[in-house]
Write a protein that holds these residues in place. Structure first.
Motif, PDB file in Angstrom:
ATOM      1  N   UNK A  42       0.792  -1.228   0.000  1.00 29.59           N
ATOM      2  CA  UNK A  42       0.000   0.000   0.000  1.00 29.59           C
ATOM      3  C   UNK A  42       0.819   1.270   0.000  1.00 29.59           C
ATOM      4  N   UNK A  43       2.110   1.182   0.264  1.00 34.99           N
ATOM      5  CA  UNK A  43       2.970   2.365   0.320  1.00 34.99           C
ATOM      6  C   UNK A  43       2.996   3.071  -1.039  1.00 34.99           C
ATOM      7  N   UNK A  44       2.698   4.355  -1.043  1.00 33.06           N
ATOM      8  CA  UNK A  44       2.572   5.082  -2.314  1.00 33.06           C
ATOM      9  C   UNK A  44       3.915   5.483  -2.905  1.00 33.06           C
ATOM     10  N   UNK A  45       4.988   5.383  -2.148  1.00 28.74           N
ATOM     11  CA  UNK A  45       6.306   5.670  -2.689  1.00 28.74           C
ATOM     12  C   UNK A  45       7.030   4.392  -3.124  1.00 28.74           C
ATOM     13  N   UNK A  46       7.029   3.386  -2.245  1.00 27.14           N
ATOM     14  CA  UNK A  46       7.816   2.183  -2.511  1.00 27.14           C
ATOM     15  C   UNK A  46       6.992   1.013  -3.044  1.00 27.14           C
TER      16      UNK A  46
END
Length: 281
Positions: A42-46
């Motif tokens: 769910x991490x929007x960067x990784x």
């Protein structure tokens, strides 16, 4: 773009309901991801980036749908996610209706136009122990406030469960800083043993509400389907609206109806497919 459901495994369809976004996966009913894995996906960067992971499974009782928030915790209900997966099911079956089970109970959905779906979310839970609260209170306006005792910034929110717990403050203060600060403060308040979703509702007319929601486990999202249902129920119980209203959310509009005959709440709104992929290991 094909609307086919992904094959068994970790293939996903990325979808959103008014900007509230999901990765929808087909997996066995006994499959459950680790919290850390959901957070990584769910991490929007990784990672892939999403508000919720939605898992569709088959069982002897028919389709099951389960939901995990971005923080890795499983939740019982997700209104926008239910619309999204219902649309996928109807597209795959060439049907105009779909039924499935969730941990909050069975749901029924129907087409309501091009990329629009209506979901019968069932009856709202209104008793204090159904939400749940830590102590007995009148859920039309619970004993909770933010700010100075003699001049609170917001107070006496309505409390409603739509399969997941919500409080709804009625206020015209809806700026990002206030919603983030107040929402994060209330989300883990000891009055809510399971945590709570926090709505900030500005009643514009008897049939229109501007709503922002700090979502438990996901933060400030562009839309929250169960939050919209809860806001309409809470507003009607306070005499602020009728039993039907358009909810204006950051990502668009939802039409919510609380049926007087069945006591069920019906939610109608748009869904969109963003793409497909495979969840990384």
């Amino acid at each position: 773009m094909s609307a086919s459901l992904p094959a068994a495994g970790l293939a996903f369809v990325k979808m959103n309901g008014l900007g509230n976004d999901f990765a929808v996966v087909r997996a066995p009913l006994d499959w459950s991801p680790a919290e850390a894995q959901v957070r990584a996906w769910g991490d929007r960067q990784a990672g892939i980036g999403f508000d919720q992971l939605v898992v569709l499974s088959e069982s002897g009782e028919g389709p099951w749908v389960r939901f995990w928030n971005q923080d890795g915790g499983e939740v019982s209900a997700c209104g926008n996610g239910s619309r999204a997966v219902a649309w996928l099911m109807m597209e795959a079956a060439g049907a105009d209706a779909a039924r499935f089970r969730t941990r909050a109970g069975p749901l029924a959905a129907a087409r309501a136009g091009d990329h629009r779906v209506t979901v019968d979310m069932g009856p709202p839970r209104l008793r204090w122990d159904e939400i749940p609260l830590a102590e007995e209170m009148d859920t039309r306006g619970i004993e909770l406030q933010v700010g100075p005792i003699d001049a609170p910034l917001v107070h006496t929110p309505g409390a409603v469960s739509m399969g997941n717990p919500h409080v709804v403050f009625f206020t015209d203060r809806q700026d990002d800083a206030f919603v983030r600060g107040t929402g994060s403060l209330i989300e883990h308040h000891p009055l809510f043993p399971e945590g709570v979703n926090v709505g900030f509702a500005n009643v514009l007319a008897p049939d229109r509400i501007r709503l922002r929601v700090w979502e438990r486990g996901a933060g400030l999202t562009k839309a929250c389907g169960t939050g919209a249902c809860a806001a309409l129920v809470a507003a009607h119980r306070r005499g602020l609206t009728g039993r039907a209203a358009t909810l204006e959310l950051d990502g668009g509009e939802l039409q919510i109806v609380w049926d007087a005959d069945t006591d069920h709440v019906h939610m109608t709104g748009a869904v969109a497919v963003e793409g497909t992929g495979v969840l990384p290991a």
